[in-house]
Enzyme design. Structure first.
Site, short mmCIF file in Angstrom:
data_model
loop_
_atom_site.label_atom_id
_atom_site.label_comp_id
_atom_site.label_asym_id
_atom_site.label_seq_id
_atom_site.Cartn_x
_atom_site.Cartn_y
_atom_site.Cartn_z
N GLU B 273 9.23 -24.92 -15.07
CA GLU B 273 9.06 -25.80 -13.91
C GLU B 273 7.66 -26.41 -13.86
O GLU B 273 7.03 -26.48 -12.80
CB GLU B 273 9.38 -25.04 -12.62
CG GLU B 273 10.82 -24.53 -12.60
CD GLU B 273 11.22 -23.79 -11.32
OE1 GLU B 273 10.32 -23.31 -10.61
OE2 GLU B 273 12.43 -23.72 -11.06
N ASP B 352 19.05 -18.63 -10.26
CA ASP B 352 17.83 -18.51 -9.48
C ASP B 352 18.09 -17.89 -8.11
O ASP B 352 18.13 -18.60 -7.11
CB ASP B 352 17.20 -19.90 -9.30
CG ASP B 352 15.82 -19.83 -8.67
OD1 ASP B 352 15.26 -18.73 -8.60
OD2 ASP B 352 15.31 -20.88 -8.25
N GLU B 380 14.75 -17.06 0.16
CA GLU B 380 14.74 -18.48 -0.20
C GLU B 380 16.13 -19.11 -0.11
O GLU B 380 16.30 -20.17 0.48
CB GLU B 380 14.19 -18.64 -1.63
CG GLU B 380 14.25 -20.09 -2.11
CD GLU B 380 13.65 -20.28 -3.50
OE1 GLU B 380 13.16 -19.30 -4.09
OE2 GLU B 380 13.69 -21.41 -4.00
#
Lengths: 657, 657
Positions: B273, B352, B380
């Site tokens: 990323e 993820d 998240e």
């Protein structure tokens, strides 16, 4: 010139006045704006001594000097151009007309000095031709310094206050004067805390901007928050019917005029997207607008009051509420209740500056109210000045729309309050990010002056001024821009349905991005069809807000123009457009064609390398690459979305992912 | 207590040690951590003079003092508890074991002093039980100070540096010690410019944090950027095979240990990323990890090297590339090449931290590499600590997964490098935003110590410590949390397909939000079906990364567990799950049931008003209201999306918008 060394001159490079260099130009009469013209004469390399080639003066001054002249129209800011005894004479109604007459000579080029020149009167269609800046003083944490700005930071503000150095503003004012813009609101209609204080704390600083505008015939306007009496005045209310509130506004406005005697007025976004307004006190928007109007009236100021009022907390499940109806529903009951110095400023369409919308029915719904048409020069929904999109064609179509049918007036003449538009300018070296987006600013000014003008002729004028006489360059830029709005439409949201952009940024595709949000912007696509039923018979009734002939035309799919079909109707994918193509095949075809058109435009530009300044070439090339990438994304995402949903394969067998 | 006055004590309020107040507790032996226990004894209101009720000591110290004791296991940090002659005796292998033994006495409550207490050995399953903070020193303009933090700002950093006042860190360290966490990485794995400098410029400041951790048996770790030699060392490369680079790391690491002698090591996100890594130099991740490992080895430090490496610029049109394959494809060729003090840190699933994913096949793909399992305590993708979601149940399921089938080891024992997890803590008065999210932090520590523990028993333990003995409160919190992970799953993305969250924030539904993006996270829903074909026969081949029995099980829809069906297969909406329900009807049914469950949870909480501290009650109530609103949004958007796409009505005739 090299744009990396200096700010680009837009449409007023040295070459634009080459035909006047060395000529003798006399400016007759005394006025501050006459001095501005004298300065222009000098800058052009013309001289004032000797037998004149050109004489400019107000009608009065010319008559006093015994100079024969064509007859200037009666309206303020007007002028006429003609030839008298081998001399070009500009006769102006007033000093502003003198300035506009000068720039008409610039635009005319060599023809300005040709004996073939015939007497031509020039008169603005509207007294108010305004640009609205959505500039913040501070940097907003989401929106940046300029809300929906794609060309750098504000030319007015830096470091939390008015810039010390305003030479860029002076250049801007000159450019605006050259296209007839005569009002500028310098700050964002979303008035945040810091910006609210402009009205009180920063008057001396604003006066510096106004002083830069003044020699160019431009008056400064200010966006204000309706909550000013609370935020700035320490009152516990901003109720428009409260005497303390009225007196606070009267005093604040008095102070504004004491500092800026030719201040233009206030621009207000009230009860809209979170901005405060009269609804909090159970008052109407007429109450709210008149409150400010009465504070401004003694000083000759005006209120621009935006009609962009709708519920932005809509429940997407609720199919009866229709955002498109909102402005009409809110404002038509108030028709006739607004003071004379109120202008209700109406976005061209009922939604929000989409690439394609019907013209707002509010224009025909208000008959005893001064209205302004609001356009958007900044390309919020039309490619962020990364895509080359010439909006003059769209605006001309809007201005020529006849709300009451062929026998009635065109919108361009109906809007007695004139035009307003959101500027696309920032401190970018090209002013507008995309150098070709300068054409939009140019076209806006020219159309505000003359709504009947041909947008492609305006474009041609802009090309000539900006790029000179290279016919290959001229033809190439026409190839890129002439049909660019329709090309952009052809690869983005289809058939008037709108949105399908990434939420927040409004750039790039996201078909369902707004579909389940509170914003009231839906397409209702399912496996069988797409579109919003706004008919009276079976839909939200929005079509019924139009007078004839439009209410009947928009009521049924068969009589609705194809390009607005999905704005007014929910139809099956197999519904046939007027040319016999199905809706689904139209979506595929136009997306493939749109991308191919962008490819051709990019190739056309590549072919004129060396014919335009290097920095311009590089910037436009880079943006065309991005436009191509983005258009491909639009094509593929939309085609893929609709293939997945409809199951209908492309009749031509092209690749859909 | 009133949470508006003081920071919430989490699971260590005064009541948690009430059974030890007034008792005589003897701590035998000398060590800094023994002094920590003595301090705890005093805080609990226990005394050290007189005939002891409790004796704690290392096995060596107890033996020297002639005290008979249960036998402590051999492993570091271990201890045993038992009763000898009416005295509770804790025998620890080392001083850390003493500390953990003390907190075991706290957890036991009155049973700790009961003659019925039988000898119980306690030994951590893994030597490394780590928490990773994604805290930035500066505020990141998009992510804020804590990336994916939902509980305020960092407890470590403020105003661009380490906080002057670290009392909050001391409280945190004590809480972590009480659940067995022994390593903390204090900064974000996305190492921005300011944070890169922690490694060099802020060592004295980091040493202050390490000093606060040390008495609680916790070692400080640091996230570092692979580009440090360039950014901080002024080199022109960070090539791991360049001798200058190796020597820069050796020297930098030497300085770290000179300041923080018990420094734990580095945590690295490389080539992921946008973070720099060895790929830029054509080197492998083994080259990269070993570079740092060799700098750390002389000092006893370790490298946590994340396996979260994938292409985040994927073309959504490309259906052959599968992000789920990436970690396995990158890392299995390197098996056996990592130095001993490297731990490859692997997210539990191949994507993820989704609510539901299969366990990553990389765990079974690496057989000669130390691996750590990475979990995410911060919510998240599981509701931002606005939704009550007890993740202990999910983690227990992951830890009990047997990568090689029933005959092989459970994941919980396979990961020789231990566990790591992203913390959910900030400077919020409740530490975790949602007071019930404290249970996740608690469960993480307890499961890291004992992966076989029953997550509902852990939850019960947490409730008792935090809320005391009110059985109505206990039952209510069980009602809210026991099934909360599965309830959350039931109203969000269905059947393992993942994502469908708002891009960027990852909160709330957006079914197509990631569908046409570069992130490699797609569901491929069309009018006929949904899911990702990851079979070997017809799909991306991901199923083939598993050993038997899973590769065979995941290869076909019939043998794939329902909850992972759409992760592994693209099936028609009419496909029947193992209970005979169709996929589409399952989507509708679970979404209606999920919302109803949240309503019941909210009502259950409302019924215990007055039984929990007012501030806790208010905060939880407010969050349950938001959870209900959000769950309704999830239900309606997903149902509407799938009804529009599939055209299949709900068999039970409920309202779908």
């Amino acid at each position: 010139m090299n744009a990396t060394d200096a700010v680009h001159p837009m449409w007023l490079p040295a070459g634009a006045t080459a035909h006047l260099a060395g000529r003798t130009v006399a400016v007759v009469g005394e006025a501050p704006l006459a001095d501005t013209v004298r300065g222009e004469v000098r800058s052009a390399g013309a001289v004032s001594e000797g037998t004149p080639d050109v004489v400019l003066g107000t009608a009065t001054a010319l008559e006093a000097a015994g100079i024969t002249a064509p007859s200037a129209p009666e309206a303020a800011e007007s002028f006429a151009i003609g030839r008298r005894d081998g001399v070009t004479v500009v006769s102006a109604r007033d000093a502003a007309g003198l300035l506009y007459g000068w720039f008409a000579l610039v635009r005319l080029g060599a023809a300005a000095l040709d004996d073939a020149l015939v007497d031509t009167p020039h008169s603005p269609a509207h007294a108010v031709r305004m640009l609205d800046h959505w500039d913040n003083v501070d940097r907003h944490e989401v929106m940046g310094q300029i809300e929906r700005g794609y060309a750098g930071d504000s030319i007015f503000f830096a470091n939390g206050r008015v810039r010390d150095e305003l030479s860029r503003v002076a250049e801007y004012a000159r450019l605006l004067a050259s296209i007839g813009v005569n009002r500028v609101a310098v700050n964002n209609v979303n008035v945040h805390r810091r910006e609210a204080r402009l009205l009180t704390d920063d008057l001396d600083e604003l006066a510096r901007i106004a002083a830069v505008f003044r020699p160019w015939g431009i008056r400064l306007h200010l966006s204000v928050t309706f909550a000013s009496p609370i935020l700035l005045g320490g009152l516990d209310t901003s109720d428009p019917l409260d005497a303390r509130v009225a007196s606070w506004w009267a005093e604040a406005t008095h102070r504004v005029y004491a500092t800026i005697p030719d201040f233009g007025g206030y621009l207000v976004k009230a009860d809209s997207e979170g901005q405060p307004g009269p609804f909090a006190y159970g008052r109407t928007h007429a109450d709210g607008a008149n409150l400010l109007a009465r504070a401004l009236a003694p000083h000759g100021g005006m209120v621009h009051w935006r009609a962009f009022v709708y519920n932005h907390h809509q429940d997407w499940r609720d199919r009866r509420t229709d955002r498109a109806r909102a402005a009409y529903d809110h404002f038509t009951p108030l028709d006739g209740l607004f003071d004379d110095n109120v202008v209700v400023q109406i976005k061209y369409g009922p939604m929000d500056f989409q690439t394609r919308e019907p013209v707002s029915p509010l224009f025909s719904g208000l008959n005893r109210t001064r209205q302004a048409l609001e356009l958007q020069v900044t390309q919020e929904y039309t490619g962020h000045q990364l895509h080359a999109v010439y909006l003059g064609v769209q605006w001309a179509e809007i201005l020529r729309f006849r709300p009451f049918g062929d026998a009635g007036p065109a919108l361009g003449s109906l809007v007695r309050g004139g035009l307003a538009a959101v500027s696309n300018v920032g401190d970018d070296v090209f002013w507008t990010g995309h150098p070709l987006a300068q054409a939009n600013l140019y076209a806006y000014g020219r159309l505000a002056w003359d709504p009947d003008a041909d947008p492609l002729a305006i474009l041609d004028e802009w090309i000539g001024l900006t790029f000179g006489t290279d016919e290959t360059v001229r033809a190439t830029i026409h190839e890129i821009l002439d049909d660019s709005w329709r090309v952009y439409e052809s690869y983005t949201a289809p058939l008037g349905v709108g949105f399908m952009v990434r939420p927040g940024s409004h750039y790039g595709p996201d078909v369902d991005g707004y579909e389940y949000t509170p914003w009231g912007t839906y397409h209702f696509a399912d496996r069988d069809g797409i579109g919003v039923d706004r008919s009276v018979a079976t839909g939200t009734g929005f079509a019924g807000q139009y007078p004839e002939p439009w209410r009947t035309a928009y009521e049924r799919p068969e009589t609705t123009p194809d390009e607005l079909l999905l704005f007014f109707h929910h139809v099956p994918y197999g519904h046939r457009l007027h040319d016999g193509t199905t809706v689904i095949q139209h979506i595929y075809d136009t997306r493939f064609a749109g991308l191919a058109a962008v490819e051709r435009k990019r190739d056309a530009w590549a072919a004129i390398a060396g014919r335009v300044p290097e920095a311009v070439f590089a910037r436009v090339s880079e943006r065309l690459d991005e436009q191509l990438r983005s258009a491909r994304e639009w094509r593929d995402q939309l085609n893929s979305y609709f293939l997945r949903k409809s199951g209908v394969p492309d009749a031509k067998g092209r690749t859909i992912y």
